[in-house]
Structures are given as structure tokens and as C-alpha cells.
Design a protein around this motif. Structure first.
Motif, short mmCIF file in Angstrom:
data_model
loop_
_atom_site.label_atom_id
_atom_site.label_comp_id
_atom_site.label_asym_id
_atom_site.label_seq_id
_atom_site.Cartn_x
_atom_site.Cartn_y
_atom_site.Cartn_z
N LYS A 270 0.85 -1.19 0.00
CA LYS A 270 0.00 0.00 0.00
C LYS A 270 0.88 1.24 0.00
CE LYS A 270 -4.09 -1.90 2.31
NZ LYS A 270 -3.67 -3.31 2.24
N PRO A 271 0.46 2.29 -0.71
CA PRO A 271 1.31 3.50 -0.81
C PRO A 271 1.59 4.17 0.52
CG PRO A 271 -0.40 3.52 -2.50
CD PRO A 271 -0.72 2.37 -1.60
N MET A 272 0.67 4.07 1.52
CA MET A 272 0.85 4.80 2.78
C MET A 272 1.74 4.06 3.78
SD MET A 272 -0.31 7.78 2.67
CE MET A 272 0.10 8.09 4.37
N VAL A 273 2.14 2.84 3.47
CA VAL A 273 3.01 2.11 4.42
C VAL A 273 4.35 2.83 4.55
CG1 VAL A 273 4.25 -0.03 4.83
CG2 VAL A 273 1.88 -0.10 4.04
N ARG A 274 4.92 3.20 3.42
CA ARG A 274 6.24 3.85 3.44
C ARG A 274 6.23 5.17 4.18
NH1 ARG A 274 8.28 7.52 -0.36
NH2 ARG A 274 10.54 7.82 -0.27
N PRO A 275 5.33 6.12 3.87
CA PRO A 275 5.31 7.37 4.64
C PRO A 275 5.08 7.17 6.13
CG PRO A 275 4.00 7.59 2.64
CD PRO A 275 4.36 6.15 2.76
N THR A 276 4.26 6.19 6.48
CA THR A 276 3.97 5.95 7.89
C THR A 276 5.20 5.45 8.63
OG1 THR A 276 1.66 5.43 7.38
CG2 THR A 276 2.51 4.69 9.52
N LEU A 277 5.88 4.48 8.04
CA LEU A 277 7.07 3.93 8.69
C LEU A 277 8.20 4.96 8.74
CD1 LEU A 277 7.15 0.29 7.24
CD2 LEU A 277 6.41 1.03 9.50
N LEU A 278 8.36 5.75 7.70
CA LEU A 278 9.40 6.78 7.72
C LEU A 278 9.08 7.86 8.77
CD1 LEU A 278 10.13 7.23 3.90
CD2 LEU A 278 11.56 6.10 5.61
N ALA A 279 7.82 8.19 8.92
CA ALA A 279 7.43 9.16 9.95
C ALA A 279 7.71 8.63 11.34
CB ALA A 279 5.96 9.52 9.80
N LEU A 280 7.46 7.35 11.56
CA LEU A 280 7.77 6.73 12.85
C LEU A 280 9.26 6.80 13.15
CD1 LEU A 280 5.44 3.59 12.74
CD2 LEU A 280 5.28 5.49 14.36
N SER A 281 10.08 6.49 12.14
CA SER A 281 11.53 6.56 12.34
C SER A 281 11.99 7.99 12.59
CB SER A 281 12.25 5.99 11.11
OG SER A 281 12.09 4.59 11.05
N THR A 282 11.41 8.94 11.88
CA THR A 282 11.78 10.34 12.06
C THR A 282 11.46 10.80 13.48
OG1 THR A 282 11.40 10.82 9.73
CG2 THR A 282 11.38 12.69 11.26
N CYS A 283 10.26 10.47 13.94
CA CYS A 283 9.86 10.86 15.29
C CYS A 283 10.77 10.22 16.34
CB CYS A 283 8.41 10.43 15.53
SG CYS A 283 7.73 10.93 17.12
N GLY A 284 11.07 8.95 16.17
CA GLY A 284 11.94 8.27 17.12
C GLY A 284 13.35 8.80 17.12
N LEU A 285 13.88 9.12 15.93
CA LEU A 285 15.25 9.62 15.83
C LEU A 285 15.37 11.00 16.47
CD1 LEU A 285 18.11 9.22 14.75
CD2 LEU A 285 17.35 10.25 12.59
N ILE A 286 14.44 11.90 16.16
CA ILE A 286 14.49 13.24 16.74
C ILE A 286 14.30 13.16 18.25
CG2 ILE A 286 13.35 15.49 16.83
CD1 ILE A 286 12.66 15.12 13.88
N GLY A 287 13.36 12.32 18.69
CA GLY A 287 13.14 12.17 20.12
C GLY A 287 14.36 11.63 20.84
N MET A 288 15.07 10.71 20.21
CA MET A 288 16.27 10.14 20.82
C MET A 288 17.38 11.18 20.94
SD MET A 288 18.48 6.77 19.64
CE MET A 288 18.86 7.43 18.01
N VAL A 289 17.53 12.03 19.95
CA VAL A 289 18.61 13.01 19.94
C VAL A 289 18.32 14.20 20.85
CG1 VAL A 289 19.90 14.62 18.49
CG2 VAL A 289 19.38 12.32 17.65
N LEU A 290 17.07 14.65 20.90
CA LEU A 290 16.74 15.90 21.58
C LEU A 290 16.05 15.71 22.92
CD1 LEU A 290 15.51 18.07 18.56
CD2 LEU A 290 17.79 17.93 19.55
N ASN A 291 15.77 14.49 23.32
CA ASN A 291 15.01 14.26 24.54
C ASN A 291 15.89 13.65 25.60
OD1 ASN A 291 12.88 13.01 26.40
ND2 ASN A 291 11.61 14.06 24.89
N ASP A 292 15.61 13.98 26.88
CA ASP A 292 16.44 13.42 27.95
C ASP A 292 16.22 11.93 28.15
OD1 ASP A 292 13.94 13.45 29.09
OD2 ASP A 292 14.42 14.92 30.65
#
Length: 694
Positions: free
Chosen positions: A629-651
Motif C-alpha cells: 500500500k502506498p501509505m506504508v512507506r510514509p507511515t514507517l518513515l514518519a515513525l523513524s523520524t519521530c523516534g530519531l528526533i526524540g532520541m537526539v533531543l530528549n532526555d
């Protein structure tokens, strides 16, 4: 022209969501039900009696202290300071600075308080250096430098009233009732001495009650509080807080820093003594207005007239915060063993029953991420054997969610669990996060991590639920219009951002920093199918701008009404943010002191890599699902983006994306197992790389 019009529509939607967010931020100053009903800031004298280790069990065992309950506004106090435990020296230094201080040496006993020689605290420079060493930012000397005619009695009071150079004025080694009642003492601090560890607690309780009686004779009002734990390794339960005499009948103590009836924190004591007159002391001795960690103590709620019921309420409250963390560990082990056993059975037999069992255990883990909040509704802490009750209730609710979702939605059971998590957490946020308080995913008031709003663990669950539900909903309208699908992503993700970040609701500064760019990235990929470097930079700038606007508007509110957003801006403008950032960085790096931290990092990075390079994943089922499905890729990439930013900028560091993966991966595997290779759609051509050149 059509592309330009759609882009304009997306931008207007984004700005509308930001306007709603920042507009409602100015209206929230406290959680519902905790607005102040009274305060004592007009009284001439405040007398603080500090008793390290004073527990509600001591009040229950002492007729003298029990008699004070119906004569007082009552509550509990959390004594978390900057260090790993709160010895008396930590507690008194925290009162001195008005922010969490670090006085003790880790892995050592608390020891005796320093003495006063020639009007100066012995070894004072050691404590000053310790604040710099641990980046606490605690301005030692603030209380004494900010308040005139304040008297101290006892060793702890000397520490609390030491000036920036360690000198102490208006201090005596023991209580002098005549001096206390005189005009020489505008306010006072009395160290009643620590409660003995075993023998002698009854006599110590009588001494405390006698000190209260003498202090009341000096007019004004008396604040009796526990200020520390008596030993380094003692369990940090909530300690006693009483304020006498009560105004308008005995009620529950609270403050704007906790926003919880019946709960204050140690730094509120300093804020109450200063009554809005705090000054921050810089090394040169110049006075500048500076933020306090606490707020003035006031009272709220109905009148209480039954001392026995109040004491029982406090003791039960201690049970509520004692068990969640240990039980969480046992539940994690139980769920892991269940999943490994079921998966092993399936790999060996490949039977339908084994497959279904494995799917059920995976869905049960998904249901657990909702259960950690819903268990607070059951009030398990009032049941017999609270720890065991919490354990079995959690398993039952988790399994119930899994069974119901599977029975109704079959292979799409994961959508039922994620949808429930999304709705429950949004409602909880709007109501002022009642489900968070004392849940297994919050540090609770004893640790002092979060008194209100969404913590890191809660945010991780909400982020996964919001992004996946946004992807599923967008998929439903994608064939009709990519622009409409992108608007659906902005609506579902934007609602989560608003509830998570709005002061008085989720009040999660770090959360919206991570979720906002993830939602914007997902919306863009939904609309355009790919992304350029220019668009990627624009999304990042838009996220920073939105978060900055919210934080600045919160800063414009009165200091005692600000949330974490405004407080951060205040520290930034005062040049006091370096220690905060360093502490948060140290907290995130501390997880790598153990093998578990590195294991989490490796697991998280592998999971993120699977969302960017699906062809490298050694699973045909996953590769087919990724391209189905076309929305699988954007969803998974958004999850990774959120997790990566949270890991770098969050205590929380690597723990935040690890929780996201712990919630999302079992549900994904359950879906792949339940569908099976024979039922999966044929693979379609993969999209291009995440970042394309313009």
C-alpha cells in the motif's frame, strides 16, 4: 497552478492548527480541580519545621501528630532533589536554593550535617563546587539573600539559610521561642532533627508535636514537612506535609508546580517563604530576578474532618506509587517469555493453533501499552496485596484488549489497539492526564519526574498510535485525492500534537519537537510521494517555528502559571539554560552505561534502517507488506523520524524510540503472522529514495 493551490491549502491548514494550539495555550494555567482556593501570602510570619524522614505511618502511630490532622491543611511532599537520593543535606540545600540541589556523595551514607564555625558552614565551598560538577544550576544562597529578617534554628536551618559565601546570620543551634516570637524573625526555619531509623520514633514524634505547639504561639502559620530521607538507600515514599492553622476549614495542600490535590514538592517551600520575592544570585553577587522550581503552597478541595480517614488516604497513596515500577519489570518479563514460547512453538510446528497463539501474545503486548494507563481506573492500590493485584489486573486487561480486537478485526486487530490508544490518550490529555498519575509509565511524584502532563513513555505510545492511524485513514482517501489524504494526516497528527503539547493538557515540550516534523514529513510524502532537500529543510524550519511560538506565548504568561515551555524560554533568556541542557544530555547518555542501553540502540537503529531500506530486510512477508500500500512507506518513515528526533533531543534518549518500537513491532509482526504469506498482496514496485535531488 494546481500544485501551487494544493500547497497553499496545506500551509493554511498547518497555520490554522498552530493558531488553535498557541491560542488555547494562553488559557491553561492549572489542571482542572486544582485551582487555588486560598493562600497565606498576606500573613506576617511563615515558620517551616523540617523533619527528615517524617512519614504518614509516624502520624498514624502518634496521638500527638494525629491530633494535628484535623487542625491542618494536609498533604504529602515529594523530596526528590538533583542527586540519586535525598539525604538531609540535599533537602536543606534544595530549600536554600529554591531549585533541586545536590549535596551528598553517591554510594555513600548520608552522614551528619556540616557544623557552623565562626558564623560559616564548614566545607561550604564543597557544596558550591558540587552544583557545578553535576550541572544542577542551583543558586546556593538564594533564600537568605532574598529574604530579610529570617531566623534559623538547628543544623539543617543553618544550611538552608547560608548565604552565597556560606555565612549564616540570625541562627541559633536550638529553638529559642522568645526569639521566634519577636519582630527580629519575619520568617523562620526550624530543623526538628531526623526521625530515628528504628528505636525512638515515638519520642521523636512527641518532640515534633511540641515544636509545632511552640511555633504556633509565634503567630503566623506553621508548615510541617518532611525534607529528606534519613538514609541513602531508604525507599523514597511521600513524606508528611501539614500547614497550620487552616484557613476556611482543613483542606488539601497543593501548588501550581504539582497541580495535584494533596501533593507539594520540596522547592515549593522556598517559593512559599519568598512569596514572589525570589532573586537569582550570580557568582559576582549581583541580584537578578530568576525562576524558582516551585510555586507557593495553597489549599484546595473539600473540607476534611476525619483524621483517621485522611491518614488512611495518605497511606494508601503511598501504596499507589510504591508498586508500579517493580510490577512493570515483572510484567515485561512475563510478556517476553509468553511471546518467545509461543513463537518457538510456531517455528517448530507451523500449526494454525501455534500461529494463533503467537499472534495473541503479540497483540497482548500491544494491549499492555494501553493497560498501563487504564489500570489506574481500577484503583488497584486499594485492593488486597496491591502489587499482585496490579500484576494480574494488567495481564487481564491486556489479554482482554487483544482478544476483543482480534475477534472483531481479525488480521487488522492492530488497528483496534492503536485506535483505542489514540482516543484514550487524547481524552486523558484533555481531562488533565488523570490516567498518567501513578501509572506504570510515569516516574510518579516520588521520583519527581512528572507531576502533570504526558511523560516520555506516554508520548511514545501516543506518537505511534497517531502516526499509524493517520496513515491508515489517509490510505482510505488516497485514491480520491493525494491532497485530501495529506490533510487527513495533518488533522489526525495535528490533533495529537495539540493535545500532547498544550499547557494544562499534555504539556510535553519535548514531545511536540519530535512529533511535529514527523507529521509534516508524513503529510508531504502523502501529497508528493517523495521529498526534496529543500522541502525537508522547510519542514524542519516549520516545526521549529511552531514549537518556538508556543513556548514564547507560554513565557508571556505570569511566572507561576507557566508550563515547561515558558520556563525553558525564561531560562534561555536569563542565560541559565546551559546546565539544563547538559543535565538532559547526561541523562540520555547514562543509558549507555549498561549493556541494555547499547542493546536498545542497536535494536532501534535496525528498526529504523528497515523503514528506509526494506529490500535489505530478510523477511519476504515484510517486503511484500512494505510495497502493498502506498501509505506504508510514509507511515514507517514518519515513525523513524519521530523516534530519531526524540532520541537526539530528549532526555529519555534511546528509551523513547525503544518504547515506540516495543509498541509498534509486536503489532506489525502480529499482522504479518495473521495474514500469512498466502494471503498477502503481490509486491508492487518500490518507491524511490527518501531524499531526492530537486
Amino acid at each position: 497552478m494546481k500544485s501551487r493551490g494544493v500547497r497553499r491549502l496545506l500551509l493554511r491548514t498547518l497555520f490554522l492548527a498552530a493558531t488553535i494550539f498557541v491560542g488555547t495555550a494562553s488559557a491553561a494555567s492549572a489542571a482542572p480541580g486544582t485551582q487555588p482556593q486560598g493562600s497565606q501570602d498576606l500573613l506576617a510570619k511563615v515558620v517551616v519545621i523540617g523533619v527528615p524522614g517524617l512519614r504518614w505511618s509516624d502520624v498514624e502511630a502518634s496521638p500527638e501528630l494525629t491530633a494535628l490532622v484535623d487542625q491542618s491543611h494536609v498533604g504529602s511532599i515529594t523530596v526528590k532533589t538533583a542527586g540519586p537520593h535525598t539525604c538531609p543535606i540535599d533537602g536543606w540545600l534544595t530549600i536554600n536554593a529554591g531549585t533541586r540541589a545536590w549535596g551528598s556523595v553517591p554510594d555513600q551514607g548520608c552522614g551528619e550535617l556540616p557544623g557552623v564555625v565562626d558564623g560559616k558552614i564548614q566545607g561550604w565551598q564543597t557544596y558550591v563546587d558540587r552544583q557545578a560538577e553535576h550541572h544542577t544550576g542551583a543558586p546556593l544562597g538564594r533564600l537568605a539573600e532574598s529574604r530579610d529578617r529570617i531566623c534559623g534554628f538547628g543544623p539543617g536551618a543553618a544550611v538552608a539559610l547560608a548565604r552565597t559565601d556560606g555565612t549564616v546570620a540570625n541562627w541559633t543551634e536550638s529553638l529559642d521561642p522568645a526569639l521566634l516570637a519577636s519582630n527580629a524573625c519575619g520568617d523562620a526555619i526550624i530543623d526538628a532533627g531526623p526521625m530515628p531509623l528504628r528505636e525512638g520514633r515515638e519520642e521523636a514524634s512527641k518532640k515534633v508535636a511540641d515544636l509545632v505547639a511552640q511555633a504556633r504561639a509565634a503567630d503566623g502559620w506553621v508548615l510541617l514537612v518532611g525534607v529528606a530521607e534519613e538514609t541513602a538507600n531508604a525507599h523514597q515514599e511521600l513524606l508528611v506535609a501539614m500547614q497550620l492553622p487552616p484557613d476556611n476549614g482543613p483542606r488539601w495542600l497543593t501548588s501550581d508546580s504539582t497541580r495535584r490535590p494533596g501533593l507539594i514538592q520540596l522547592t515549593d517551600v522556598t517559593a512559599t517563604i519568598l512569596r514572589g520575592e525570589a532573586k537569582e544570585i550570580d557568582p559576582a553577587g549581583a541580584e537578578q530576578p530568576g525562576p524558582l522550581d516551585g510555586n507557593e503552597i495553597h489549599f484546595t478541595g473539600p473540607v476534611h474532618t476525619d483524621a483517621a480517614a485522611v491518614i488512611e488516604n495518605r497511606l494508601v497513596t503511598n501504596e499507589r506509587f510504591e508498586h508500579p515500577h517493580p510490577v512493570l519489570g515483572w510484567l515485561a518479563i512475563t510478556l517476553l517469555v509468553m511471546q518467545l514460547a509461543a513463537l518457538g512453538w510456531f517455528l517448530i510446528t507451523r500449526s494454525r493453533r501455534a500461529r494463533n497463539t503467537s499472534v495473541f501474545t503479540l497483540l497482548t503486548q500491544g494491549g499492555f501499552f494501553i493497560t498501563v494507563f487504564l489500570t489506574t481506573v481500577t484503583q488497584w492500590w486499594r485492593w488486597p496485596s496491591p502489587g499482585l493485584s496490579l500484576y494480574f489486573v494488567s495481564l487481564a486487561i491486556s489479554a482482554g484488549f487483544a482478544g476483543l480486537a482480534w475477534a472483531v478485526l481479525k488480521e487488522y486487530a492492530y488497528l483496534g489497539i492503536l485506535g483505542a490508544a489514540y482516543v484514550i490518550l487524547l481524552v486523558d490529555g484533555v481531562l488533565g492526564t488523570p490516567l498518567q498519575f501513578g501509572s506504570m509509565f510515569t516516574d510518579g511524584p516520588v521520583i519527581g519526574g512528572r507531576f502533570y502532563g504526558f511523560g516520555n513513555s506516554t508520548f511514545a505510545v501516543l506518537a505511534v498510535a497517531a502516526l499509524v492511524m493517520a496513515g491508515w485513514a489517509a490510505q482510505k482517501v488516497l485514491d480520491r485525492s493525494r491532497a485530501q489524504a495529506a490533510l487527513v494526516v495533518l488533522a489526525i497528527g495535528g490533533l495529537a500534537i495539540i493535545v500532547d503539547g498544550k499547557p494544562g493538557w499534555g504539556t510535553d515540550f519535548g514531545g511536540i519537537i519530535a512529533l511535529t516534523p514527523a507529521v509534516l514529513l508524513m503529510a508531504w510524502l502523502t501529497w508528493r510521494g517523495g521529498i526534496t532537500w529543500k522541502a525537508l529543510l522547510g519542514i524542519g524550519a516549520a516545526g521549529v517555528l511552531a514549537v518556538s511560538a508556543v513556548a514564547f506565548l507560554d513565557y508571556l504568561r505570569p511566572a507561576d502559571q507557566r508550563s515547561h515551555f515558558g520556563t525553558f524560554v525564561a531560562r534561555l533568556l536569563d542565560g541559565d539554560v546551559n546546565d539544563v541542557l547538559i543535565r538532559k544530555l547526561q541523562m540520555s547518555l547514562d543509558f549507555f552505561d549498561s549493556v541494555a542501553g547499547w542493546a536498545m540502540l542497536i535494536g532501534v537503529l535496525l528498526a529504523m534502517a528497515a523503514t528506509v531500506w526494506p529490500d535489505k530486510v530478510p523477511s519476504e512477508s515484510y517486503r511484500r507488506f512494505y510495497a502493498s500500500k502506498p501509505m506504508v512507506r510514509p507511515t514507517l518513515l514518519a515513525l523513524s523520524t519521530c523516534g530519531l528526533i526524540g532520541m537526539v533531543l530528549n532526555d529519555a534518549g534511546v528509551v523513547l524510540p525503544a518504547i515506540m518500537a516495543g509498541f509498534a513491532l509486536p503489532l506489525l509482526v502480529a499482522h504479518l503472522l495473521s495474514v500469512g504469506p498466502d494471503q498477502q498482496p503481490a509486491t508492487v514496485s518500490s518507491e524511490s529514495h527518501l531524499v531526492q535531488e530537486s
